[in-house]
Design an enzyme around this catalytic site. Structure first.
Site, PDB file in Angstrom:
ATOM      1  N   CYS A 114       0.814  -1.233   0.000  1.00 24.04           N
ATOM      2  CA  CYS A 114       0.000   0.000   0.000  1.00 24.04           C
ATOM      3  C   CYS A 114       0.842   1.276   0.000  1.00 24.04           C
ATOM      4  O   CYS A 114       0.410   2.313  -0.474  1.00 24.04           O
ATOM      5  CB  CYS A 114      -0.947   0.013   1.192  1.00 24.04           C
ATOM      6  SG  CYS A 114      -2.042  -1.399   1.186  1.00 24.04           S
ATOM      7  N   HIS A 259      -3.911   6.977   1.067  1.00 23.37           N
ATOM      8  CA  HIS A 259      -4.157   5.642   0.518  1.00 23.37           C
ATOM      9  C   HIS A 259      -5.581   5.244   0.887  1.00 23.37           C
ATOM     10  O   HIS A 259      -6.004   5.419   2.030  1.00 23.37           O
ATOM     11  CB  HIS A 259      -3.131   4.663   1.112  1.00 23.37           C
ATOM     12  CG  HIS A 259      -3.544   3.241   0.970  1.00 23.37           C
ATOM     13  ND1 HIS A 259      -3.844   2.685  -0.253  1.00 23.37           N
ATOM     14  CD2 HIS A 259      -3.739   2.252   1.887  1.00 23.37           C
ATOM     15  CE1 HIS A 259      -4.191   1.422  -0.078  1.00 23.37           C
ATOM     16  NE2 HIS A 259      -4.139   1.139   1.209  1.00 23.37           N
ATOM     17  N   ASN A 289      -9.894  -0.959  -2.267  1.00 23.92           N
ATOM     18  CA  ASN A 289      -8.480  -0.733  -1.950  1.00 23.92           C
ATOM     19  C   ASN A 289      -7.639  -1.319  -3.084  1.00 23.92           C
ATOM     20  O   ASN A 289      -7.664  -2.532  -3.309  1.00 23.92           O
ATOM     21  CB  ASN A 289      -8.175  -1.415  -0.611  1.00 23.92           C
ATOM     22  CG  ASN A 289      -6.733  -1.277  -0.168  1.00 23.92           C
ATOM     23  OD1 ASN A 289      -5.845  -0.947  -0.959  1.00 23.92           O
ATOM     24  ND2 ASN A 289      -6.477  -1.540   1.098  1.00 23.92           N
TER      25      ASN A 289
HETATM   26  O1  UT7 Z   1      -4.526  -1.278   2.775  1.00 18.00           O
HETATM   27  C1  UT7 Z   1      -3.650  -1.704   3.777  1.00 18.00           C
HETATM   28  C2  UT7 Z   1      -4.150  -1.377   5.068  1.00 18.00           C
HETATM   29  N1  UT7 Z   1      -5.408  -2.031   5.317  1.00 18.00           N
HETATM   30  C3  UT7 Z   1      -6.203  -1.514   6.185  1.00 18.00           C
HETATM   31  O2  UT7 Z   1      -5.899  -0.461   6.707  1.00 18.00           O
HETATM   32  C4  UT7 Z   1      -7.453  -2.257   6.568  1.00 18.00           C
HETATM   33  C5  UT7 Z   1      -7.673  -2.130   8.046  1.00 18.00           C
HETATM   34  N2  UT7 Z   1      -8.787  -2.884   8.547  1.00 18.00           N
HETATM   35  C6  UT7 Z   1     -10.057  -2.672   8.168  1.00 18.00           C
HETATM   36  O3  UT7 Z   1     -10.345  -1.881   7.312  1.00 18.00           O
HETATM   37  C7  UT7 Z   1     -11.159  -3.393   8.925  1.00 18.00           C
HETATM   38  O4  UT7 Z   1     -10.590  -4.054  10.035  1.00 18.00           O
HETATM   39  C8  UT7 Z   1     -11.934  -4.424   8.062  1.00 18.00           C
HETATM   40  C9  UT7 Z   1     -12.822  -3.695   7.046  1.00 18.00           C
HETATM   41  C10 UT7 Z   1     -10.991  -5.347   7.364  1.00 18.00           C
HETATM   42  C11 UT7 Z   1     -12.871  -5.240   8.952  1.00 18.00           C
HETATM   43  O5  UT7 Z   1     -13.738  -4.402   9.657  1.00 18.00           O
HETATM   44  P1  UT7 Z   1     -13.925  -4.559  11.239  1.00 18.00           P
HETATM   45  O6  UT7 Z   1     -14.924  -3.569  11.641  1.00 18.00           O
HETATM   46  O7  UT7 Z   1     -12.571  -4.508  11.865  1.00 18.00           O
HETATM   47  O8  UT7 Z   1     -14.577  -5.984  11.346  1.00 18.00           O
HETATM   48  P2  UT7 Z   1     -14.017  -7.294  12.079  1.00 18.00           P
HETATM   49  O9  UT7 Z   1     -12.886  -7.854  11.345  1.00 18.00           O
HETATM   50  O10 UT7 Z   1     -13.872  -7.007  13.540  1.00 18.00           O
HETATM   51  O11 UT7 Z   1     -15.257  -8.251  11.917  1.00 18.00           O
HETATM   52  C12 UT7 Z   1     -16.529  -7.980  12.533  1.00 18.00           C
HETATM   53  C13 UT7 Z   1     -17.477  -9.087  12.155  1.00 18.00           C
HETATM   54  C14 UT7 Z   1     -16.900 -10.479  12.396  1.00 18.00           C
HETATM   55  O12 UT7 Z   1     -17.968 -11.309  12.858  1.00 18.00           O
HETATM   56  P3  UT7 Z   1     -18.122 -11.639  14.411  1.00 18.00           P
HETATM   57  O13 UT7 Z   1     -16.837 -12.294  14.809  1.00 18.00           O
HETATM   58  O14 UT7 Z   1     -18.348 -10.320  15.081  1.00 18.00           O
HETATM   59  O15 UT7 Z   1     -19.298 -12.549  14.431  1.00 18.00           O
HETATM   60  C15 UT7 Z   1     -16.475 -10.937  11.015  1.00 18.00           C
HETATM   61  O16 UT7 Z   1     -16.509 -12.328  10.865  1.00 18.00           O
HETATM   62  O17 UT7 Z   1     -17.784  -9.028  10.758  1.00 18.00           O
HETATM   63  C16 UT7 Z   1     -17.544 -10.297  10.162  1.00 18.00           C
HETATM   64  N3  UT7 Z   1     -17.113 -10.081   8.774  1.00 18.00           N
HETATM   65  C17 UT7 Z   1     -17.976  -9.934   7.756  1.00 18.00           C
HETATM   66  N4  UT7 Z   1     -19.319  -9.984   7.701  1.00 18.00           N
HETATM   67  C18 UT7 Z   1     -19.890  -9.789   6.513  1.00 18.00           C
HETATM   68  C19 UT7 Z   1     -15.863  -9.938   8.305  1.00 18.00           C
HETATM   69  N5  UT7 Z   1     -15.885  -9.715   6.991  1.00 18.00           N
HETATM   70  C20 UT7 Z   1     -17.189  -9.716   6.618  1.00 18.00           C
HETATM   71  C21 UT7 Z   1     -17.855  -9.532   5.399  1.00 18.00           C
HETATM   72  N6  UT7 Z   1     -19.196  -9.572   5.389  1.00 18.00           N
HETATM   73  N7  UT7 Z   1     -17.205  -9.282   4.248  1.00 18.00           N
END
Ligand code: UT7
Length: 332
Positions: A114, A259, A289
């Site tokens: 990135c 980014h 992204n």
């Molecule tokens: O580009 C390089 C740098 N990258 C970044 O900066 C990305 C940084 N991270 C993020 O943007 C976020 O952490 C994500 C968008 C990847 C994830 O969002 P989050 O709010 O941190 O969600 P999470 O990973 O804590 O997941 C919350 C819930 C989980 O379910 P439970 O455990 O609460 O039941 C996941 O399993 O959402 C679930 N989940 C989804 N649900 C529906 C994860 N991905 C999905 C999905 N659709 N695509």
């Protein structure tokens, strides 16, 4: 020492639009979840046989050259940032060189994910500063869609990434008050595996096995929460570093091009820096992204939309896998 300036900027995205609804058919996800958690509405996926990482980069490069009023034959060097090269080796830089029909100039591939484009820009800037080269093409291009896990197992990563390309042409600036004022690069390998594609790597005797495919280690892994926390710290830090180096404050920024990792990250940075919405570029809703392509793609659209004027203070900033983070401050 002389400054370099961005004389031209361009982008290219594949025609194929993939919406969140399209992804709902492939995995257990919802349009609502993706919009709320990331701000992404749609992204582009390449068409096999039409788009490649190198030819998308070349298309973006042609647009940047056009804006700079230069021909491919005027280039002295290519710096190509990607984490998704056409081949394992050689890098995509030489393929772009072949595509543009320019023989024998150096083509350097940069692998900083990135942050790749800002790293590549910094490399090109040094060559111009020292007087070694005059016209350098800096490219960020990615094809993610052929390397994602489209089962529910991969949903935390796969819904985020998209394909695309952006490029700039760097040339010497007429004045040291203008152009790239400074660049700032950082890394912390402590967190290398928190956002990574581990296989097929060279550290295993058999580089690619059925087990790797079955277990999904050939796909990108991201510890989303952890990456998020580091991103919201490092982005403001590296932007501040660039401002301080040049004696400016956040309120002096006319356009911040972060980014495009997540709309929530961008909004956090905007708030933290006290910037109004119109001074922070965001196009993640259209492209997701696109890692190394994201900064030049956002910059190119900002220029196309007339949101950057001559004399504006523009800040580029990135954070990602490595972890790596970087910024560049530009007097446009
Ligand atoms: O580009 C390089 C740098 N990258 C970044 O900066 C990305 C940084 N991270 C993020 O943007 C976020 O952490 C994500 C968008 C990847 C994830 O969002 P989050 O709010 O941190 O969600 P999470 O990973 O804590 O997941 C919350 C819930 C989980 O379910 P439970 O455990 O609460 O039941 C996941 O399993 O959402 C679930 N989940 C989804 N649900 C529906 C994860 N991905 C999905 C999905 N659709 N695509």
């Amino acid at each position: 020492m002389r400054n370099s300036k961005i004389a031209g900027v361009g982008h290219y995205v594949p025609e194929n639009i993939v919406t969140n609804k399209d992804l709902e058919k492939l995995m257990d996800t919802t349009d609502e979840w993706i919009r709320e958690r990331t701000g992404i509405v749609e992204r582009r996926y390449f068409q096999e046989g039409v788009d490649t990482t190198s030819n998308m980069g070349a298309n973006a490069g042609r647009n940047a050259l056009k804006m700079a009023n230069l021909e491919p034959s005027d280039l002295d060097m290519i710096v190509f940032a990607t984490l998704s090269p056409d081949y394992v080796f050689p890098g995509s830089g030489v393929l772009l060189q072949r595509e543009l029909g320019i023989k024998e100039i150096p083509a350097l591939d940069v692998r900083n994910q990135c942050s790749g484009f800002v790293y590549a820009l910094s490399v090109a800037d040094q060559f111009i500063k020292t007087g070694m080269y005059n016209n350098v093409l800096v490219v960020g291009s990615e094809i993610h869609s052929s390397g994602l896990d489209f089962s529910t197992r991969g949903r935390g990563v796969s819904v985020i990434f998209g394909d695309g390309a952006g490029a700039v042409v760097l040339t010497p600036s007429e004045s040291n008050e203008r152009g790239i004022l400074s660049t700032h690069l950082h890394s912390d390998g402590e967190f290398a595996e928190e956002l990574a594609t581990i296989d097929p790597g060279s550290n295993k005797k058999e580089r690619l096995t059925h087990q790797m495919i079955d277990e999904g280690t050939i796909y990108p892994y991201m510890n989303g929460n952890m990456v998020f926390k580091h991103a919201v710290t490092r982005f403001p830090e590296v932007i501040e570093e660039a401002l301080q180096k040049n004696g400016y404050q956040a309120s002096d920024i006319d356009m911040l091009i972060p980014h495009q990792a997540n709309l929530r990250i961008t909004s956090y940075i905007q708030q933290k820096m006290g910037l109004p919405t119109e001074k922070v570029m965001s196009n993640i809703h259209k492209y997701g992204n696109t890692t190394a392509a994201s900064v030049p793609l956002a910059l190119s659209e900002a220029v196309e939309e007339g949101r950057i004027k001559e004399g504006d203070l523009v800040c580029l900033a990135a954070f990602g896998s490595g972890f790596t983070w970087a910024s560049a401050l530009i007097r446009w």
